[in-house]
Scaffold this active site. Structure first.
Site, PDB file in Angstrom:
ATOM      1  N   ASP A  47       0.829  -1.211   0.000  1.00 24.22           N
ATOM      2  CA  ASP A  47       0.000   0.000   0.000  1.00 24.22           C
ATOM      3  C   ASP A  47       0.866   1.265   0.000  1.00 24.22           C
ATOM      4  O   ASP A  47       1.938   1.292   0.600  1.00 24.22           O
ATOM      5  CB  ASP A  47      -0.894  -0.022   1.253  1.00 24.22           C
ATOM      6  CG  ASP A  47      -2.110   0.859   1.070  1.00 24.22           C
ATOM      7  OD1 ASP A  47      -2.375   1.298  -0.073  1.00 24.22           O
ATOM      8  OD2 ASP A  47      -2.800   1.129   2.072  1.00 24.22           O
TER       9      ASP A  47
HETATM   10  C1  LIG Z   1       5.335  -7.556 -10.328  1.00 24.96           C
HETATM   11  C2  LIG Z   1       3.986  -7.132  -9.967  1.00 24.96           C
HETATM   12  C3  LIG Z   1       3.056  -8.164  -9.566  1.00 24.96           C
HETATM   13  C4  LIG Z   1       3.668  -5.845  -9.986  1.00 24.96           C
HETATM   14  C5  LIG Z   1       2.624  -5.268  -9.178  1.00 24.96           C
HETATM   15  C6  LIG Z   1       2.554  -3.801  -9.345  1.00 24.96           C
HETATM   16  C7  LIG Z   1       2.063  -3.217  -8.071  1.00 24.96           C
HETATM   17  C8  LIG Z   1       3.088  -2.761  -7.108  1.00 24.96           C
HETATM   18  C9  LIG Z   1       0.736  -3.169  -7.865  1.00 24.96           C
HETATM   19  C10 LIG Z   1       0.116  -2.625  -6.645  1.00 24.96           C
HETATM   20  C11 LIG Z   1      -1.123  -1.880  -7.014  1.00 24.96           C
HETATM   21  C12 LIG Z   1      -1.843  -1.284  -5.865  1.00 24.96           C
HETATM   22  C13 LIG Z   1      -3.300  -1.266  -5.997  1.00 24.96           C
HETATM   23  C14 LIG Z   1      -1.181  -0.759  -4.786  1.00 24.96           C
HETATM   24  C15 LIG Z   1      -1.823  -0.096  -3.629  1.00 24.96           C
HETATM   25  O1  LIG Z   1      -1.322   1.218  -3.475  1.00 24.96           O
HETATM   26  P1  LIG Z   1      -2.316   2.428  -3.731  1.00 24.96           P
HETATM   27  O2  LIG Z   1      -2.378   2.701  -5.191  1.00 24.96           O
HETATM   28  O3  LIG Z   1      -3.637   2.115  -3.090  1.00 24.96           O
HETATM   29  O4  LIG Z   1      -1.596   3.630  -2.994  1.00 24.96           O
HETATM   30  P2  LIG Z   1      -2.243   4.713  -2.033  1.00 24.96           P
HETATM   31  O5  LIG Z   1      -2.552   3.974  -0.755  1.00 24.96           O
HETATM   32  O6  LIG Z   1      -1.151   5.709  -1.880  1.00 24.96           O
HETATM   33  O7  LIG Z   1      -3.462   5.256  -2.714  1.00 24.96           O
END
Ligand SMILES: CC(C)=CCC/C(C)=C/CC/C(C)=C/COP(=O)(O)OP(=O)(O)O
Length: 273
Positions: free
Chosen positions: A41
């Site tokens: 996150d």
């Molecule tokens: C190799 C591979 C499997 C790659 C995955 C890529 C990756 C890191 C995906 C995570 C996406 C995600 C929804 C993250 C949550 O942070 P957020 O967007 O909710 O952040 P925030 O809490 O700041 O809004």
């Protein structure tokens, strides 16, 4: 794009790699978790704070995952499970969804390379029917090509929620029972039947579940599997999660190890009658 082929060379070389291995050797004097699960996150907050282009936070997040895999491999952690995309995440802005899907596709190629370096096996867990045909095919190919590897097992939870996983497992169990016994009443379904059909049946239950970004929620991730694991909420956003955070989490785990070992034994004794 932050991910490129030089990354792998950078992770494995240099004085930081030597220092890391020394720290890990000391850490290995204590018990090492078998399975670490992570809720990655804080990618968007990272991008905002650094005034980066929208979406770049996910690139940095994918890099952080790659680094974590190498650390786990070196430390002797056998299973890593990452919550990459929940079913609810499909409700995000379509451009961001597409960006994450593209990133996942690129990561498939990089993971294929890493799989050769550290005998990495990759699983994708979740409702893969919700992915594009291209990504689904690439994911299945990576799973097939790495099926013989065993040093490190990465499960990428994509199009995943635990409630969907449980529903799917119950449906599959009923289907199987009807086919094998001709009965379709739920009284013939046993706990072991459901567990067999869980997407996460590919790994033992996690020992540690880490959530970055300062939140203390499970967000429908591994609810079934996390009844007996050490939960760690870390204030740092995911792209900034590094080796020192991992060391701190493992030290916390070691501190509480005897409690969790006793709990796990008690549950196993109960299950075995
Ligand atoms: C190799 C591979 C499997 C790659 C995955 C890529 C990756 C890191 C995906 C995570 C996406 C995600 C929804 C993250 C949550 O942070 P957020 O967007 O909710 O952040 P925030 O809490 O700041 O809004």
């Amino acid at each position: 794009m932050l991910i490129n082929e030089d990354v792998l060379g950078r992770i494995f070389s240099g004085w930081t790699s030597i220092l890391r291995k020394c720290v890990f050797r000391v850490l290995r004097v204590g018990p090492i978790p078998c399975h670490v699960a992570i809720i990655m996150d804080g990618n968007r907050r990272y991008a905002k704070r650094k005034r980066l282009e929208e979406g770049t936070g996910h690139d940095a997040g994918a890099m952080a995952l790659l680094y974590l895999l190498v650390y786990c491999y070196e430390l002797g952690i056998k299973y890593v499970t990452a919550y990459a995309f929940s079913i609810d995440n499909f409700k995000r802005n379509p451009e961001e969804v597409q960006k994450i899907m593209d990133l996942m596709m690129e990561s498939v190629f990089l993971l294929a390379r890493l799989s050769k370096v550290c005998s990495l096996r990759v699983h994708f867990a979740g409702n893969l029917q919700l992915l594009s045909a291209d990504l689904r095919t690439a994911a299945k190919k990576l799973m097939e090509n790495t099926a013989g590897n065993s040093n490190l097992v990465l499960t990428i939870c994509v199009s995943y929620t635990c409630s969907d996983e449980i529903l799917h497992a119950v449906e599959e169990s009923c289907k199987e029972k009807t086919e094998t016994t001709g009965r379709d009443d739920e009284s013939v379904i046993k706990l072991a039947d459901i567990e067999k059909h869980m997407y996460m049946a590919v790994a033992p239950d996690p020992d540690i579940l880490i959530r970055t970004g300062g939140e203390c929620r499970l967000s429908n991730f591994l609810l079934w599997q996390s009844c007996c694991c050490h939960l760690s909420s870390i204030f740092t956003v995911w792209p900034e999660f590094g080796v020192l955070h991992l060391v701190k989490v493992v030290l916390d785990f070691q501190h509480k190890y005897s409690y969790f070992a006793r709990k796990k034994n008690a549950i196993m004794e109960l299950e075995n009658g």
